[in-house]
Design a protein around this motif. Structure first.
Motif, PDB file in Angstrom:
ATOM      1  N   ASP A  95     -15.623   9.879   2.912  1.00 19.77           N
ATOM      2  CA  ASP A  95     -14.819   9.556   3.896  1.00 19.77           C
ATOM      3  C   ASP A  95     -15.287   8.269   4.513  1.00 19.77           C
ATOM      4  N   ARG A  96     -15.747   7.162   5.020  1.00 14.92           N
ATOM      5  CA  ARG A  96     -15.868   6.400   5.370  1.00 14.92           C
ATOM      6  C   ARG A  96     -14.563   5.225   4.488  1.00 14.92           C
ATOM      7  N   ALA A  97     -14.683   5.344   3.756  1.00 20.95           N
ATOM      8  CA  ALA A  97     -14.356   4.792   2.747  1.00 20.95           C
ATOM      9  C   ALA A  97     -12.554   5.054   2.578  1.00 20.95           C
ATOM     10  N   GLY A  98     -12.383   6.414   3.159  1.00 23.39           N
ATOM     11  CA  GLY A  98     -10.959   6.866   2.708  1.00 23.39           C
ATOM     12  C   GLY A  98      -9.978   6.891   4.438  1.00 23.39           C
ATOM     13  N   ARG A  99     -11.183   6.526   5.192  1.00 25.40           N
ATOM     14  CA  ARG A  99     -10.314   6.849   7.185  1.00 25.40           C
ATOM     15  C   ARG A  99     -10.353   4.328   7.110  1.00 25.40           C
ATOM     16  N   SER A 100     -11.237   4.494   6.389  1.00 17.98           N
ATOM     17  CA  SER A 100     -11.313   2.189   6.322  1.00 17.98           C
ATOM     18  C   SER A 100     -10.326   2.151   5.408  1.00 17.98           C
ATOM     19  N   LEU A 101      -9.313   2.868   4.427  1.00 19.29           N
ATOM     20  CA  LEU A 101      -8.166   2.778   3.312  1.00 19.29           C
ATOM     21  C   LEU A 101      -6.466   2.898   4.249  1.00 19.29           C
ATOM     22  N   GLU A 102      -7.037   3.891   4.972  1.00 22.91           N
ATOM     23  CA  GLU A 102      -5.772   4.901   5.982  1.00 22.91           C
ATOM     24  C   GLU A 102      -5.619   3.725   6.666  1.00 22.91           C
ATOM     25  N   HIS A 103      -6.608   3.340   7.691  1.00 26.77           N
ATOM     26  CA  HIS A 103      -6.743   1.764   8.720  1.00 26.77           C
ATOM     27  C   HIS A 103      -5.895   0.706   8.111  1.00 26.77           C
ATOM     28  N   ARG A 104      -6.254   0.767   6.983  1.00 23.06           N
ATOM     29  CA  ARG A 104      -5.661  -0.586   6.297  1.00 23.06           C
ATOM     30  C   ARG A 104      -4.343  -0.568   5.661  1.00 23.06           C
ATOM     31  N   ILE A 105      -3.910   0.557   5.423  1.00 22.62           N
ATOM     32  CA  ILE A 105      -2.198   1.098   5.684  1.00 22.62           C
ATOM     33  C   ILE A 105      -1.568   1.104   6.254  1.00 22.62           C
ATOM     34  N   ARG A 106      -1.761   1.854   6.983  1.00 21.54           N
ATOM     35  CA  ARG A 106      -0.896   2.410   9.085  1.00 21.54           C
ATOM     36  C   ARG A 106      -0.848   0.724   9.414  1.00 21.54           C
ATOM     37  N   ARG A 107      -2.221  -0.807   9.300  1.00 19.13           N
ATOM     38  CA  ARG A 107      -1.991  -1.355   9.248  1.00 19.13           C
ATOM     39  C   ARG A 107      -0.854  -2.521   8.872  1.00 19.13           C
ATOM     40  N   ALA A 108      -1.229  -2.171   7.588  1.00 15.34           N
ATOM     41  CA  ALA A 108       0.070  -2.769   6.903  1.00 15.34           C
ATOM     42  C   ALA A 108       1.741  -2.599   7.244  1.00 15.34           C
ATOM     43  N   ASP A 109       1.766  -1.384   6.744  1.00 15.18           N
ATOM     44  CA  ASP A 109       3.001  -0.507   7.074  1.00 15.18           C
ATOM     45  C   ASP A 109       3.331  -1.433   8.337  1.00 15.18           C
ATOM     46  N   ASP A 110       2.752  -1.468   9.087  1.00  9.81           N
ATOM     47  CA  ASP A 110       3.165  -1.858  10.793  1.00  9.81           C
ATOM     48  C   ASP A 110       3.869  -3.243  10.351  1.00  9.81           C
ATOM     49  N   ASP A 111       3.128  -4.052   9.814  1.00  7.65           N
ATOM     50  CA  ASP A 111       3.040  -5.128   9.646  1.00  7.65           C
ATOM     51  C   ASP A 111       4.088  -5.599   8.892  1.00  7.65           C
ATOM     52  N   LEU A 112       4.690  -4.583   8.173  1.00 14.92           N
ATOM     53  CA  LEU A 112       5.469  -4.312   7.004  1.00 14.92           C
ATOM     54  C   LEU A 112       6.919  -4.768   7.753  1.00 14.92           C
ATOM     55  N   ARG A 113       6.646  -3.507   8.559  1.00 14.48           N
ATOM     56  CA  ARG A 113       8.177  -2.891   9.862  1.00 14.48           C
ATOM     57  C   ARG A 113       8.112  -4.405  10.806  1.00 14.48           C
ATOM     58  N   HIS A 114       6.823  -5.286  11.195  1.00 18.63           N
ATOM     59  CA  HIS A 114       7.489  -6.099  12.049  1.00 18.63           C
ATOM     60  C   HIS A 114       8.525  -6.926  10.957  1.00 18.63           C
ATOM     61  N   THR A 115       7.599  -7.607   9.585  1.00 22.16           N
ATOM     62  CA  THR A 115       8.808  -8.228   9.025  1.00 22.16           C
ATOM     63  C   THR A 115       9.601  -8.134   8.886  1.00 22.16           C
ATOM     64  N   LEU A 116      10.038  -6.466   8.324  1.00 20.61           N
ATOM     65  CA  LEU A 116      11.318  -6.446   8.380  1.00 20.61           C
ATOM     66  C   LEU A 116      12.496  -6.854   9.421  1.00 20.61           C
ATOM     67  N   ALA A 117      11.638  -6.310  11.261  1.00 22.28           N
ATOM     68  CA  ALA A 117      12.774  -6.542  11.892  1.00 22.28           C
ATOM     69  C   ALA A 117      13.060  -8.301  11.954  1.00 22.28           C
ATOM     70  N   ARG A 118      11.739  -8.602  11.843  1.00 21.33           N
ATOM     71  CA  ARG A 118      11.954 -10.015  11.804  1.00 21.33           C
ATOM     72  C   ARG A 118      13.568 -10.518  10.877  1.00 21.33           C
ATOM     73  N   LEU A 119      13.090 -10.035   9.667  1.00 24.88           N
ATOM     74  CA  LEU A 119      13.815 -10.476   8.414  1.00 24.88           C
ATOM     75  C   LEU A 119      15.764 -10.499   9.211  1.00 24.88           C
TER      76      LEU A 119
END
Length: 408
Positions: free
Chosen positions: A330-354
């Motif tokens: 469970d901890r590993a799933g939550r950690s992975l999900e959290h990392r994916i959401r952060r990566a998704d947000d970072d990707l959207r911000h990068t796309l917006a800047r691009l």
């Protein structure tokens, strides 16, 4: 200068008389000597002025004939009897007529008890100084000998005591008995012969020399120097069982074990079968108790181990580990999900800047990109000439146009 007398040869032998004369001359050279020995035989013939004695070495099978005038014997040892120790002053004489050798004594002294004890004390000190009494050299008797060698007088009380008491303690014991004189002039040589026989018998594990009580003179053979040295040299353990408890011949000090009496020797050379059976029974009972105690202790230990949760409910350990694994997943799933959401947000911000910086966004606002045929972007009118074909990229599609005439 006198010439040496020629030696006899086969061609020129000496006559018997010459040999007798020479023997007599050689014997006479010894002269008068003091001699110590034991009287083996004494002959007083009625009416005869000469007394004949047979003088024996107490430690060896050797004897000499002694002649003395009756007055010499009466003056020095009037009560002399066979077996007595004497010191005499004598001269060896060879009798050519009989071809015999004898001693002619002119003084005879019977050795008294005090002198005998003094001699024994001197011999005791000598043997002790040589280490014959040393405790460290004494051999240990076997616990149960296969066979016992017994040296004692024939049909004596000592023999009966040793045999009867030993077999009473251990009925199956085996003996090899050698009967010898235990006093008198023949005692020591025959005891030495018996000791030699038993020493060379590989089946004999212990040798017992036994005799009942007696006077100091009777026990003298067991203080003989030759006997003491022979016992000291034996490989087989030797037990001395001489006389009563107060008697202490020198053999007691040399032997590997001193028994106060023959009966005491029987008690010390073999164990008591009844006592050993009792001891074995007691040992078996102690062993049984020890084994039962050990079994009970180990059973309690096994029961304590079985009552532990890990053995009473072994699935508990698996359940605990399963819970831990589920929690980790469970901890590993939550950690992975959290990392994916952060990566998704970072990707959207990068796309917006691009997108904000992308030329396409500029084109969508109505701008266009003009390129020459070689792909060079036209930034000024002076970079093209009349008739050049230009490519115009729009937000949606592109156009090709030809330069008509440039105007300034």
């Amino acid at each position: 200068m006198t010439q040496p007398e020629p030696k006899p040869t086969a061609d020129e032998p000496w006559p018997v008389r010459v040999v007798s004369q020479k023997l007599g001359a050689w014997v006479a050279k010894l002269g008068w000597v003091w001699i110590d020995g034991q009287v083996a035989q004494i002959s007083r013939r009625p009416g005869a002025a000469v007394v004949f004695l047979t003088l024996r070495d107490p430690s060896a099978d050797l004897s000499l004939t002694v002649t003395a005038h009756r007055d010499v014997l009466d003056a020095g040892a009037p009560e002399l009897a066979e077996g007595a120790r004497v010191t005499l002053h004598a001269k060896p004489e060879f009798y050519p007529a009989r071809g015999s050798l004898s001693l002619r004594a002119d003084e005879i002294r019977q050795v008294g008890l005090g002198e005998l004890l003094a001699r024994l004390e001197r011999l005791k000190k000598l043997l002790a100084a040589e280490g014959l009494f040393a405790r460290e050299r004494k051999r240990r008797l076997p616990f149960l000998p296969r066979r016992i060698g017994l040296i004692t007088g024939r049909a004596s009380a000592a023999e009966r005591d040793v045999l009867m008491n030993t077999r009473r303690r251990w009925p199956g014991i085996d003996f090899r008995v050698i009967n010898v004189p235990v006093q008198g002039p023949n005692a020591v040589p025959q005891i030495l012969d018996a000791l030699k026989v038993l020493e060379h018998d590989d089946t004999v594990d212990v040798i017992v020399i036994a005799r009942g009580g007696g006077s100091v003179e009777d026990l003298l053979p067991f203080s003989d120097e030759a006997l003491c040295r022979a016992v000291f040299g034996c490989r087989t353990p030797v037990v001395s069982a001489i006389g009563h408890e107060t008697d202490a011949p020198l053999l007691d000090y040399v032997a590997d074990l001193r028994a106060s009496t023959p009966t005491d020797a029987a008690k010390r050379i073999v164990p008591d079968l009844a006592e050993e059976t009792l001891l074995i029974g007691q040992a078996r009972r102690r062993l049984d108790r020890a084994v039962l105690t050990l079994i009970e202790r180990e059973a309690h230990r096994l029961e304590a181990w079985r009552s532990r949760p890990s053995l009473a409910r072994p699935e508990t350990l698996v359940e605990q580990r399963a819970t831990e694994v589920t929690g980790l997943r469970d901890r590993a799933g939550r950690s992975l999900e959290h990392r994916i959401r952060r990566a998704d947000d970072d990707l959207r911000h990068t796309l917006a800047r691009l997108r904000a910086l992308s030329p396409a966004a500029t084109l969508e606002r109505g701008y266009a990109i003009v390129q020459r045929a070689d792909g060079h972007v036209v930034r000024a009118a002076g970079e093209v000439a009349t008739g050049d074909v230009l490519r115009v990229r729009l937000a949606d599609g592109e156009l090709r146009t030809e330069v008509q005439e440039s105007t300034t």
